[in-house]
Design a protein around this motif. Structure first.
Motif, PDB file in Angstrom:
ATOM      1  N   SER A   1       1.718   6.702  -6.939  1.00  0.00           N
ATOM      2  CA  SER A   1       0.823   7.647  -7.265  1.00  0.00           C
ATOM      3  C   SER A   1       1.287   8.934  -7.299  1.00  0.00           C
ATOM      4  O   SER A   1       1.028   9.798  -7.867  1.00  0.00           O
ATOM      5  N   ILE A   2       1.798   9.299  -5.896  1.00  0.00           N
ATOM      6  CA  ILE A   2       2.523  10.770  -5.836  1.00  0.00           C
ATOM      7  C   ILE A   2       3.381  11.106  -6.703  1.00  0.00           C
ATOM      8  O   ILE A   2       3.393  12.114  -7.322  1.00  0.00           O
TER       9      ILE A   2
ATOM     10  N   VAL B   1       0.924  -1.164   0.017  1.00  0.00           N
ATOM     11  CA  VAL B   1      -0.110  -0.072  -0.039  1.00  0.00           C
ATOM     12  C   VAL B   1       0.921   1.079  -0.032  1.00  0.00           C
ATOM     13  O   VAL B   1       0.740   2.376  -0.801  1.00  0.00           O
ATOM     14  N   CYS B   2       1.881   1.079   0.794  1.00  0.00           N
ATOM     15  CA  CYS B   2       2.868   2.299   0.855  1.00  0.00           C
ATOM     16  C   CYS B   2       3.338   2.462  -0.419  1.00  0.00           C
ATOM     17  O   CYS B   2       3.661   3.784  -0.816  1.00  0.00           O
TER      18      CYS B   2
ATOM     19  N   GLY C   1       2.288   1.782  -3.232  1.00  0.00           N
ATOM     20  CA  GLY C   1       1.372   2.098  -4.356  1.00  0.00           C
ATOM     21  C   GLY C   1       1.116   3.620  -4.077  1.00  0.00           C
ATOM     22  O   GLY C   1       0.934   4.611  -5.141  1.00  0.00           O
ATOM     23  N   SER C   2       1.204   4.080  -2.835  1.00  0.00           N
ATOM     24  CA  SER C   2       0.940   5.639  -2.550  1.00  0.00           C
ATOM     25  C   SER C   2       1.986   6.409  -2.985  1.00  0.00           C
ATOM     26  O   SER C   2       1.858   7.460  -3.705  1.00  0.00           O
ATOM     27  N   VAL C   3       3.235   5.922  -2.669  1.00  0.00           N
ATOM     28  CA  VAL C   3       4.324   6.554  -3.457  1.00  0.00           C
ATOM     29  C   VAL C   3       4.479   6.829  -4.838  1.00  0.00           C
ATOM     30  O   VAL C   3       4.616   7.812  -5.424  1.00  0.00           O
TER      31      VAL C   3
END
Length: 346
Positions: free
Chosen positions: A16-17, A9-10, A12-14
């Motif tokens: 996306s950012i 999840v982490c 994936g967030s990175v």
């Protein structure tokens, strides 16, 4: 397994950012490049305008002459439908002479040419004169004949040095602003071949007016206070619809030329007999009631004297007509002659 999920999840967030950030950077770069292109195009456009203005000014300067100490712009039979704003760099001009150029309007920047003495824009397609014309306080001649004017701005009254105004053959011109009566130095006015149905009231307030042409209009009668034009010495009223003359016409003491040919006059007022300064008058082609024959009409005239005789004919005819009119008036009612001829009233 739970730790791996959290890591995923982490990550994936990175990611996306990162994508979002890179998108923003790319968009910012595109905007910067677009702004750069716009600035470059603006610079090119300005340079193009500068060069265009230089080319136009160079063309105009080729048309500038110095005649008798005056700086004159003279253009004829060249297409200049719109005058370029770059002309404001030529405010030293004292005369404009632009003929058959297709010019559509007098530019609003005309007000900057405060040194103008003569503005000759006849034989164009001008439909509009801007109010800025009133800033030309030194202008002496304004020639706008053979154009498409329907109105004249009241601001023209600001041209206090104006001595000559020509507005002939504008076809649809039918009125003048009352304010033009403030033109205290106007001596020469040509309003021929337009749509006037009366002599504009403003003309009666022009104290210096000496020469007036209103031939070829639709004038039906003259103002009863026409004698207010005290300095008028030449009046052209041919080819109108005038049916009678007011008594006050005989009070125009300085009138030397009066042309009334091709109207609807039925009589010549007897009061005109006392107009001693009237040297040339023309009543030809009017449906006058009395037929008058002059003694020399049946004689052959020498060709070289024809013009002088023609001029004499008008005045001599008028006097002979008035004399015959008086003679008929003196006859008793039972006479075969008419006894109801009017004297000086419509």
């Amino acid at each position: 397994m739970e730790l791996s999920a959290d890591v995923a999840v982490c990550l994936g967030s990175v990611a996306s950012i990162k994508v979002l950030w890179e998108g923003r950077i790319r968009k910012q770069k595109e905007e910067l490049q677009k702004e750069k292109r716009i600035r470059e195009q603006a610079v090119v456009s300005r340079l193009a305008h500068v060069w265009e203005d230089r080319i136009i000014l160079a063309r105009l300067k080729e048309k500038i002459l110095n005649e008798e100490g005056r700086v004159i712009l003279r253009i004829e039979k060249e297409e200049w439908k719109v005058l370029p704003a770059a002309m404001v760099q030529l405010t030293n001009l004292q005369e404009w002479h632009l003929h058959r150029t297709g010019l559509l309007r007098v530019p609003s920047f005309i007000g900057h040419f405060e040194n103008l003495l003569v503005l000759n824009l006849s034989r164009n397609s001008i439909a509009e004169v801007p109010p800025e014309i009133g800033r030309l306080t030194r202008l002496q001649e304004l020639l706008l004949s053979y154009n498409r004017l329907q109105d004249v701005p009241e601001e023209l009254a600001g041209c206090q040095s104006l001595e000559k105004l020509e507005l002939a053959v504008n076809r649809d011109l039918s009125r003048l602003p009352l304010q033009l009566g403030q033109l205290r130095n106007l001596q020469h006015l040509d309003l021929s071949i337009n749509q006037f149905t009366a002599i504009p009231e403003a003309l009666l307030d022009m104290p210096a007016l000496e020469w007036l042409d209103m031939g070829g209009n639709k004038i039906q009668e003259l103002p009863h206070d026409i004698h207010r034009m005290k300095n008028l010495h030449t009046l052209w009223l041919q080819r109108n619809e005038i049916c009678c003359l007011p008594e006050s016409v005989s009070e125009m003491a300085n009138l030397g030329t009066l042309v009334l040919s091709s109207n609807k006059l039925q009589d010549i007022p007897t009061c005109m007999e006392k107009m001693d300064n009237l040297r040339f008058v023309n009543f030809r082609d009017n449906p006058l009631k009395i037929q008058v024959s002059l003694p020399w009409e049946e004689k052959e005239e020498e060709e070289e004297e024809e013009e002088d005789d023609r001029e004499m004919y008008g005045r001599e005819f008028m006097l002979a007509y008035i004399q015959e009119s008086r003679r008929r008036e003196s006859r008793p009612p039972s006479s075969q002659y008419e006894s109801d001829l009017p004297a000086c009233s419509c």
